[in-house]
Design a protein around this motif. Structure first.
Motif, PDB file in Angstrom:
ATOM      1  N   LYS A 196       0.764  -1.205   0.034  1.00  0.00           N
ATOM      2  CA  LYS A 196       0.099   0.021  -0.035  1.00  0.00           C
ATOM      3  C   LYS A 196       0.767   1.181   0.083  1.00  0.00           C
ATOM      4  O   LYS A 196       1.726   1.564   0.894  1.00  0.00           O
ATOM      5  CB  LYS A 196      -1.026  -0.060   1.093  1.00  0.00           C
ATOM      6  CG  LYS A 196      -2.008   1.003   1.103  1.00  0.00           C
ATOM      7  CD  LYS A 196      -2.907   0.783   2.238  1.00  0.00           C
ATOM      8  CE  LYS A 196      -4.261   1.720   1.981  1.00  0.00           C
ATOM      9  NZ  LYS A 196      -5.283   1.634   3.234  1.00  0.00           N
ATOM     10  N   THR A 197       0.816   1.942  -1.149  1.00  0.00           N
ATOM     11  CA  THR A 197       1.616   3.202  -1.018  1.00  0.00           C
ATOM     12  C   THR A 197       1.606   4.150  -0.181  1.00  0.00           C
ATOM     13  O   THR A 197       0.498   4.436   0.297  1.00  0.00           O
ATOM     14  CB  THR A 197       1.468   3.794  -2.697  1.00  0.00           C
ATOM     15  OG1 THR A 197       1.708   3.024  -3.589  1.00  0.00           O
ATOM     16  CG2 THR A 197       2.260   5.214  -2.719  1.00  0.00           C
ATOM     17  N   ASN A 202       2.254   4.648 -10.560  1.00  0.00           N
ATOM     18  CA  ASN A 202       1.572   3.608 -10.996  1.00  0.00           C
ATOM     19  C   ASN A 202       2.402   3.104 -12.112  1.00  0.00           C
ATOM     20  O   ASN A 202       2.264   1.685 -12.338  1.00  0.00           O
ATOM     21  CB  ASN A 202       0.368   4.183 -11.677  1.00  0.00           C
ATOM     22  CG  ASN A 202      -0.866   4.096 -10.533  1.00  0.00           C
ATOM     23  OD1 ASN A 202      -0.719   3.297  -9.454  1.00  0.00           O
ATOM     24  ND2 ASN A 202      -1.796   5.152 -10.734  1.00  0.00           N
ATOM     25  N   THR A 244      -1.688  -1.472 -10.127  1.00  0.00           N
ATOM     26  CA  THR A 244      -1.700   0.107  -9.890  1.00  0.00           C
ATOM     27  C   THR A 244      -2.727   0.572  -9.008  1.00  0.00           C
ATOM     28  O   THR A 244      -3.514  -0.315  -8.599  1.00  0.00           O
ATOM     29  CB  THR A 244      -2.149   0.558 -11.303  1.00  0.00           C
ATOM     30  OG1 THR A 244      -3.495   0.245 -11.759  1.00  0.00           O
ATOM     31  CG2 THR A 244      -0.974   0.790 -12.375  1.00  0.00           C
ATOM     32  N   GLU A 245      -2.633   1.539  -8.532  1.00  0.00           N
ATOM     33  CA  GLU A 245      -3.406   2.105  -7.303  1.00  0.00           C
ATOM     34  C   GLU A 245      -4.394   3.466  -8.026  1.00  0.00           C
ATOM     35  O   GLU A 245      -3.500   4.393  -8.345  1.00  0.00           O
ATOM     36  CB  GLU A 245      -2.848   2.433  -6.095  1.00  0.00           C
ATOM     37  CG  GLU A 245      -1.963   1.371  -5.547  1.00  0.00           C
ATOM     38  CD  GLU A 245      -1.137   1.519  -4.549  1.00  0.00           C
ATOM     39  OE1 GLU A 245      -1.192   0.879  -3.239  1.00  0.00           O
ATOM     40  OE2 GLU A 245      -0.660   2.737  -4.300  1.00  0.00           O
ATOM     41  N   ASN A 296      -2.961   7.447  -6.883  1.00  0.00           N
ATOM     42  CA  ASN A 296      -1.858   7.060  -6.167  1.00  0.00           C
ATOM     43  C   ASN A 296      -0.995   8.675  -6.362  1.00  0.00           C
ATOM     44  O   ASN A 296      -0.719   9.214  -7.108  1.00  0.00           O
ATOM     45  CB  ASN A 296      -0.981   6.361  -7.278  1.00  0.00           C
ATOM     46  CG  ASN A 296       0.475   6.110  -6.662  1.00  0.00           C
ATOM     47  OD1 ASN A 296       0.975   6.610  -5.800  1.00  0.00           O
ATOM     48  ND2 ASN A 296       1.041   4.867  -6.994  1.00  0.00           N
ATOM     49  N   TYR A 356      -6.100  -2.617 -14.727  1.00  0.00           N
ATOM     50  CA  TYR A 356      -4.766  -1.917 -14.280  1.00  0.00           C
ATOM     51  C   TYR A 356      -4.226  -1.008 -15.234  1.00  0.00           C
ATOM     52  O   TYR A 356      -3.442   0.074 -14.861  1.00  0.00           O
ATOM     53  CB  TYR A 356      -3.935  -2.710 -13.598  1.00  0.00           C
ATOM     54  CG  TYR A 356      -4.195  -3.306 -12.309  1.00  0.00           C
ATOM     55  CD1 TYR A 356      -4.738  -2.699 -11.189  1.00  0.00           C
ATOM     56  CD2 TYR A 356      -4.185  -4.885 -12.151  1.00  0.00           C
ATOM     57  CE1 TYR A 356      -5.149  -3.306 -10.073  1.00  0.00           C
ATOM     58  CE2 TYR A 356      -4.464  -5.562 -10.956  1.00  0.00           C
ATOM     59  CZ  TYR A 356      -4.940  -4.712  -9.849  1.00  0.00           C
ATOM     60  OH  TYR A 356      -5.321  -5.175  -8.743  1.00  0.00           O
TER      61      TYR A 356
END
Length: 547
Positions: free
Chosen positions: A223-224, A328, A338-339, A342, A502
């Motif tokens: 988790k970034t 990402n 990817t998130e 982000n 993603y």
């Protein structure tokens, strides 16, 4: 998140996959204890019901900052030094991730005979990163993104590595090792699969081991910007004899509690029974019961990896590790996901693209001279894989080196020639050079150079250049608009259409940054015009006062 499957057949397939993963997870837990890997009772490993083979680490009670929750002897990590193929790898001069890929392929080829079989059996066959996508997928899903070109280059380079480094191993291996080598596990497909696992799951352990596969540590999801625990090295004495015997008793108890699927686990469990009897005898004699311990660590290195909580986590919450503050593109490239939103997202603007834009407005000689002066001032962009580029941050703000280059490119010939001559005949530091550049633009006096900001670089010409570059970069995404991509994402399932899902997040994030860059350039152009007007008014007032 919507459920990815529907219908009785799909539900049955999901339930089967989930049950299979649970069996492999139980075998992995027993293996961990047999190897001295300690996992706190405050952590629970849970199989994802939706994915069927995904695993999450959950806090079973409140965790406090500073708690040590995992301890992993380095001898249990799969590295070049601990692998049975160590001599083969080192004699071939292979190291780094390439050597680790060979070690991983070798251990997988041994099946249940590998000391890491329950761990390897828990891992996916490969990680779904773009490196394993087809060319059609790359061209359709990553079109316009910075990964489009990079991944295609990666595929070619990795294929060359396989031809030049992996294939010769099969011919040069000593007879004692050659008998263990199964060519089927060293094919180009297996090498790409190993490369995907090493890229997405390996850790840098220490100077002795280098990179390695670290069981248990690689099960924590990322988790970034939200790291819950940190992996570090410590010195730790060997486990006490009575404690080790207790672990073996727990293993024996659980061995009778489950019937494993027939993929080598039965064979491994039988060999584990025999090995545990040997360990009991050795423990009572006070000797080490692990056959890799003496050869897998350096005397100067800590012997254990420990995972320590870096913040409090409530009971029931997932415990996250972090792969770093990555955008990402980097996440998708290395880890396969990817998130959304982000905060570390960036867009790269290639130097080649900037020069193409310059050559479309000015002569080639003009562009070459401006670039040469920029280089002589000791400026450069970011460099990766023989490509030079400039970063556009998540808020649309360009790297200052790009602004300086665009400023120099847009200077009229006369002030540029004067600057070129000044640079050639004197020695100044970078800040003084920048003050000269801005002075030639007529915006500041030399004595105020120390207080200047990069806003002074944002002339109308530079802002127009940023707008043009953003539009050119946007055109790479093809005919689909940003709204089209967003609509496609809303209709997409992240489980059934993982690659599409993603890649759409990446495309959308990059296009939003380009949109912010256009806004940044337009607003800066307005501020520049306002600033010029104020400066001109101030100068007129000063001249009237002097009269």
């Amino acid at each position: 998140m919507r459920r990815p499957y529907s219908g009785p057949e799909a539900a049955t397939a999901t339930a089967t996959a989930t049950a299979s993963c649970r069996r492999r997870l139980r075998a992995f837990k027993r293996w961990m204890r047999s190897q001295g890997i300690e996992c706190s009772d405050t952590l629970g490993l849970r199989v994802e019901e939706v994915e069927g083979n995904g695993i999450r680490v959950i806090a079973l009670s409140d965790l406090q900052e500073g708690d040590a929750v995992v301890r992993i002897p380095k001898k249990c990590c799969l590295t070049i030094k601990t692998s049975g193929a160590r001599s083969l790898i080192e004699s071939a001069g292979l190291d780094g991730t390439l050597g680790l890929c060979v070690a991983l392929m070798f251990e997988k080829s041994l099946g249940h005979r590998s000391p890491w079989f329950p761990y390897l059996h828990l891992l996916p066959a490969a990680q779904s990163i773009p490196l394993l996508w087809t060319l059609d997928q790359l061209n359709s899903l990553l079109l316009g993104t910075e990964l489009h070109k990079i991944v295609k280059e990666d595929k070619a380079l990795i294929y060359e590595d396989w031809q030049e480094c992996i294939l010769p191993l099969l011919d040069s291996a000593p007879l004692t090792i050659y008998e263990e080598l199964n060519p089927d596990f060293f094919s180009v497909e297996e090498y790409f699969a190993a490369k995907s696992l090493v890229a997405s799951r390996s850790f840098e352990i220490d100077d002795y081991h280098g990179f390695g596969m670290v069981p248990l540590a690689d099960l924590f999801n990322h988790k970034t910007g939200a790291e819950d625990l940190h992996l570090t090295s410590i010195f730790l004495p060997l486990v006490h004899v009575s404690d080790a015997e207790d672990n073996l008793k727990r293993d024996e108890y659980e061995m009778t509690d489950d019937v494993e699927e027939n993929h080598g686990l039965d064979e491994y469990n039988n060999s584990l029974d025999a090995e545990q009897l040997t360990q009991k005898s050795q423990l009572r004699q006070g000797s080490c019961g692990n056959k890799w311990e003496c050869s897998s660590t350096s005397e100067d290195e800590p012997t254990v990896l420990e995972m320590i909580m870096v913040k409090d986590v409530k009971c029931g919450a997932e415990v996250f590790n972090t792969y770093g503050t990555l955008g990402n593109a980097a996440l998708l490239h290395r880890y396969g996901f990817t998130e959304a939103d982000n905060p570390y997202d960036i867009v790269n603007m290639d130097l080649e693209l900037v020069l193409e834009w310059s050559s479309s407005l000015y002569s080639s000689r003009h562009s070459r001279r401006r670039l040469a002066l920029w280089r002589r001032l000791d400026y450069s962009g970011c460099v990766s894989q023989n490509s030079e580029y400039f970063e556009i941050s998540g808020n649309g703000e360009p790297q200052v080196e790009l602004l300086i280059l665009l400023y120099i490119i847009s200077l009229p010939d006369e002030p540029f020639d004067q600057l070129d001559l000044t640079v050639s005949s004197t020695e100044e530091n970078l800040n003084e050079w920048l003050s000269i550049i801005l002075e030639k633009g007529g915006y500041i006096q030399r004595e105020t150079a120390a207080e200047m900001s990069k806003d002074l670089l944002l002339t109308r010409s530079v802002c127009d250049a940023l707008l043009s570059l953003a539009n050119i970069r946007e055109s790479f995404f093809g005919s689909n608009s940003l709204e089209d991509d967003m609509e496609a994402l809303n209709k997409c399932c992240c489980i059934k259409e993982r690659e599409l899902y993603y890649s759409l997040i990446l495309r959308i994030s990059e296009r939003r940054i380009l949109e912010k860059l256009r806004i940044y350039a337009a607003e800066s152009a307005q501020l520049s015009a306002t600033g010029q007007s104020k400066r001109a008014s101030t100068m007129r007032k000063k001249m009237k006062t002097r009269r």
